[in-house]
Write an enzyme that holds these catalytic residues in place. Structure first.
Site, PDB file in Angstrom:
ATOM      1  N   GLU A 218      33.179 -91.649   5.900  1.00 23.33           N
ATOM      2  CA  GLU A 218      32.882 -90.429   6.677  1.00 23.33           C
ATOM      3  C   GLU A 218      34.215 -89.978   7.252  1.00 23.33           C
ATOM      4  O   GLU A 218      34.684 -90.528   8.247  1.00 23.33           O
ATOM      5  CB  GLU A 218      31.876 -90.760   7.798  1.00 23.33           C
ATOM      6  CG  GLU A 218      30.538 -91.281   7.307  1.00 23.33           C
ATOM      7  CD  GLU A 218      29.596 -90.157   6.868  1.00 23.33           C
ATOM      8  OE1 GLU A 218      29.887 -88.971   7.131  1.00 23.33           O
ATOM      9  OE2 GLU A 218      28.565 -90.470   6.248  1.00 23.33           O
ATOM     10  N   CYS A 252      34.711 -84.410  14.296  1.00 25.60           N
ATOM     11  CA  CYS A 252      35.078 -84.297  12.882  1.00 25.60           C
ATOM     12  C   CYS A 252      34.647 -82.966  12.293  1.00 25.60           C
ATOM     13  O   CYS A 252      35.296 -82.427  11.407  1.00 25.60           O
ATOM     14  CB  CYS A 252      34.439 -85.431  12.095  1.00 25.60           C
ATOM     15  SG  CYS A 252      32.650 -85.505  12.290  1.00 25.60           S
TER      16      CYS A 252
HETATM   17  P1  NAD Z   1      41.276 -93.526  12.563  1.00 24.61           P
HETATM   18  O1  NAD Z   1      41.197 -93.329  11.101  1.00 24.61           O
HETATM   19  O2  NAD Z   1      42.616 -93.578  13.204  1.00 24.61           O
HETATM   20  O3  NAD Z   1      40.531 -94.855  13.045  1.00 24.61           O
HETATM   21  C1  NAD Z   1      39.193 -95.176  12.721  1.00 24.61           C
HETATM   22  C2  NAD Z   1      39.012 -96.684  12.691  1.00 24.61           C
HETATM   23  O4  NAD Z   1      39.845 -97.224  11.684  1.00 24.61           O
HETATM   24  C3  NAD Z   1      39.361 -97.415  13.984  1.00 24.61           C
HETATM   25  O5  NAD Z   1      38.380 -98.393  14.265  1.00 24.61           O
HETATM   26  C4  NAD Z   1      40.685 -98.085  13.655  1.00 24.61           C
HETATM   27  O6  NAD Z   1      40.863 -99.310  14.334  1.00 24.61           O
HETATM   28  C5  NAD Z   1      40.548 -98.338  12.184  1.00 24.61           C
HETATM   29  N1  NAD Z   1      41.841 -98.484  11.482  1.00 24.61           N
HETATM   30  C6  NAD Z   1      43.056 -98.062  11.874  1.00 24.61           C
HETATM   31  N2  NAD Z   1      43.995 -98.409  10.964  1.00 24.61           N
HETATM   32  C7  NAD Z   1      43.351 -99.063   9.967  1.00 24.61           C
HETATM   33  C8  NAD Z   1      43.764 -99.676   8.735  1.00 24.61           C
HETATM   34  N3  NAD Z   1      45.018 -99.669   8.334  1.00 24.61           N
HETATM   35  N4  NAD Z   1      42.819-100.245   7.966  1.00 24.61           N
HETATM   36  C9  NAD Z   1      41.522-100.249   8.338  1.00 24.61           C
HETATM   37  N5  NAD Z   1      41.083 -99.685   9.488  1.00 24.61           N
HETATM   38  C10 NAD Z   1      41.976 -99.097  10.289  1.00 24.61           C
HETATM   39  O7  NAD Z   1      40.393 -92.319  13.164  1.00 24.61           O
HETATM   40  P2  NAD Z   1      40.258 -91.887  14.660  1.00 24.61           P
HETATM   41  O8  NAD Z   1      41.535 -91.284  15.141  1.00 24.61           O
HETATM   42  O9  NAD Z   1      39.653 -92.985  15.458  1.00 24.61           O
HETATM   43  O10 NAD Z   1      39.165 -90.719  14.520  1.00 24.61           O
HETATM   44  C11 NAD Z   1      39.493 -89.405  14.226  1.00 24.61           C
HETATM   45  C12 NAD Z   1      39.243 -89.084  12.774  1.00 24.61           C
HETATM   46  O11 NAD Z   1      37.937 -89.476  12.415  1.00 24.61           O
HETATM   47  C13 NAD Z   1      39.317 -87.597  12.463  1.00 24.61           C
HETATM   48  O12 NAD Z   1      39.995 -87.415  11.253  1.00 24.61           O
HETATM   49  C14 NAD Z   1      37.850 -87.194  12.318  1.00 24.61           C
HETATM   50  O13 NAD Z   1      37.625 -86.065  11.525  1.00 24.61           O
HETATM   51  C15 NAD Z   1      37.265 -88.415  11.731  1.00 24.61           C
HETATM   52  N6  NAD Z   1      35.839 -88.476  12.013  1.00 24.61           N
HETATM   53  C16 NAD Z   1      34.955 -88.305  10.996  1.00 24.61           C
HETATM   54  C17 NAD Z   1      33.594 -88.320  11.267  1.00 24.61           C
HETATM   55  C18 NAD Z   1      32.561 -88.129  10.198  1.00 24.61           C
HETATM   56  O14 NAD Z   1      31.414 -88.434  10.455  1.00 24.61           O
HETATM   57  N7  NAD Z   1      32.910 -87.665   9.021  1.00 24.61           N
HETATM   58  C19 NAD Z   1      33.156 -88.525  12.567  1.00 24.61           C
HETATM   59  C20 NAD Z   1      34.094 -88.706  13.570  1.00 24.61           C
HETATM   60  C21 NAD Z   1      35.443 -88.700  13.279  1.00 24.61           C
END
Ligand code: NAD
Length: 477
Positions: A218, A252
């Site tokens: 997502e 998002c």
């Molecule tokens: P992010 O990608 O920075 O982090 C999300 C998760 O991934 C966190 O738990 C983090 O610890 C983990 N993570 C970080 N580095 C990683 C790695 N190398 N390997 C595996 N996991 C890792 O996202 P964010 O800043 O927390 O959230 C914002 C983003 O999320 C925006 O791009 C937004 O559009 C998206 N988002 C999408 C939805 C949806 O339903 N499509 C909903 C909410 C947010």
């Protein structure tokens, strides 16, 4: 250190998988009981979770948190309880003639996959961890959750509460930063659900691919708003303002940029401005308006605006009470509209994820369609207008994860609609019956007839004339 994380996580996974295997088959009542416990956790501790979210953000409306993270997630749980029997029922499938006359049977069973990992972001920390959990549990799985390190208090409280309501071999929360996240995404789960940015999603999919773990991603992207000439501008402006200001644009699905008819650009901007002024007469001390989550995220947004200004954009700050934002640590930022944007600006290249709204103009709506098609397929797309022909043109000539017509965001809150992206904005979906199927294994079960089917059909060696005849009859056009 990294090896420690990996072995600790692996041991929880082993425990869960062992318990999963030993307890099969589990009745639907066991699943219902787990969903009810997840609902009870939220009902009993919703207030405390909202306090934690407010502290993590610096400022975030408790009512907003209640609506988006607590009630919204409870409703998904209730929806699962209501539909579980129907979803879980095996489906009878058709057989090629005349197999069913000969007593053969075909059935599709929806079986649990096993242990499903949930990796969640900070922007809706409860909804995006416990939300998928509801459907993961509905499908009969166990789960390990790795919530975001940016909302530490909420993540710690979620862990504490999950330990109270579930045994570790049912649901476990594993907290930590990117190192833990990486180790987590490298585990040989039976399925992994990731919600977060497209860039991290790519890394998660790479790590999952090493173990051939199926993923639901997502992700994010730049969700456009196309304002048609037939739109009610005042209503559209208010709705866009509401969707963009909620959680300070850290959604998002937030409208990322707006495409408007060129001769009505000023009217469109004025309508959004009016919406902001009516809903948010002040910003700095207004609890309804969230802070940007961290200094780093705040600096990034300031950088997007500065870059656009340097490259020639007109910058319009909507600051209803003329407040001074320069000397505050609140990380609050007024809605900032960018006019005359060009593709070389960062604001037009990356997902904004904050209160910044670029505006582009078109002579004909086809230009907006071409622009959307020339860029990554977005998570959401919004069309405002009463012109059914134009609406269908926009919808049938573009591709996006989902659509809301005459508003923004709403499609995600419809429980019976699947929610997900397409390509760079995501893979797979949950919510709706599709969520149950996403977290289930659709297992085909064919039961053979007692009759000699291969012999009757001519497919039993030694091959001969009967075989040739059977093949020839099937080659007929
Ligand atoms: P992010 O990608 O920075 O982090 C999300 C998760 O991934 C966190 O738990 C983090 O610890 C983990 N993570 C970080 N580095 C990683 C790695 N190398 N390997 C595996 N996991 C890792 O996202 P964010 O800043 O927390 O959230 C914002 C983003 O999320 C925006 O791009 C937004 O559009 C998206 N988002 C999408 C939805 C949806 O339903 N499509 C909903 C909410 C947010």
């Amino acid at each position: 250190m990294a090896a420690d994380h990996a072995s600790e996580l692996q041991s929880i996974l082993d425990k869960q998988r062992k318990a999963f295997t030993a307890s099969r088959p589990e009745s639907l009542d066991v699943r219902r009981d787990r969903i009810k416990r997840a609902i009870a956790l939220l009902v009993d501790h919703g207030d405390a979770l909202c306090d934690a979210m407010s502290e993590d953000f610096g400022s975030r409306s408790r009512q907003q948190s209640m609506m988006t993270d607590i009630v919204g997630t409870i409703n998904l749980g209730k929806y699962c309880l209501k539909h579980l029997d129907g979803w879980a029922k095996p489906e009878k499938r058709k057989l090629q003639f005349p197999l069913s006359l000969l007593g053969a049977k075909a059935q599709l069973r929806f079986e649990p996959k096993g242990v499903i990992g949930i990796l969640s972001p900070w922007n809706f920390p409860v909804n995006l961890s416990i939300g998928p959990l509801m459907q993961v549990l509905a499908a009969g799985n166990r789960s390990m959750i790795k919530p975001s390190e940016f909302t530490e208090r909420t993540s710690d409280l979620t862990k504490e509460l999950v330990e109270k309501y579930f045994s570790e071999d049912e649901v476990a929360v594993c907290t930590g930063g990117p190192e833990v996240a990486h180790a987590f995404s490298s585990l040989p789960f039976d399925h992994l659900v990731f919600t977060g940015s497209t860039a991290t999603g790519r890394k998660v999919m790479e790590a999952a691919a090493r173990n051939l773990v199926p993923v639901t991603l997502e992700l994010g992207g730049k969700s456009p708003v196309v304002l048609g000439r037939s739109a009610n501008f005042e209503q559209a402006g208010e709705r866009i303002a509401m969707g963009k200001m909620m959680n300070a644009g850290q959604i998002c699905l937030a409208p990322d940029y707006m495409y408007v008819p060129e001769e009505r650009e000023e009217g469109a901007i004025a309508a959004v401005e009016l919406g902001v002024r009516n809903m948010y007469p002040t910003l700095l001390e207004n609890d309804d308006y969230a802070s940007v989550v961290t200094d780093r995220h705040f600096d990034r947004l300031q950088g997007l605006v500065a870059d656009a200004r340097d490259k020639g954009a007109e910058v319009i700050e909507i600051n209803p009470a003329d407040e001074d934002f320069s000397n505050t640590n609140a990380r609050k930022m007024p809605l900032t509209i960018l006019r005359n944007v060009t593709d070389d600006m960062q604001a037009m290249q990356e997902e904004i994820f904050g209160p910044v709204l670029p505006v582009k103009t078109y002579k004909s709506v086809g230009e907006a369609i071409d622009y959307v098609n020339a860029n990554d397929r977005p998570l959401g797309l919004y069309y405002f207008g009463d012109d059914a022909g134009e609406r269908e043109e926009v919808l049938t000539r573009t591709i996006s994860g989902g659509v809301t017509v005459n508003d923004v965001l709403f499609h995600v809150s419809m429980e019976d609609l699947p929610f997900g992206g397409v390509g760079p904005s995501g893979i797979g979906s949950y919510h709706g019956p599709e969520g149950f199927r996403e977290f289930s294994h659709a297992r085909s079960v064919y039961t053979q007839s007692k009759r000699d089917i291969a012999g009757i059909a001519g497919f039993k060696p030694p091959y001969g004339k009967k075989t040739d005849k059977a093949i020839a009859s099937q080659l007929k056009k």
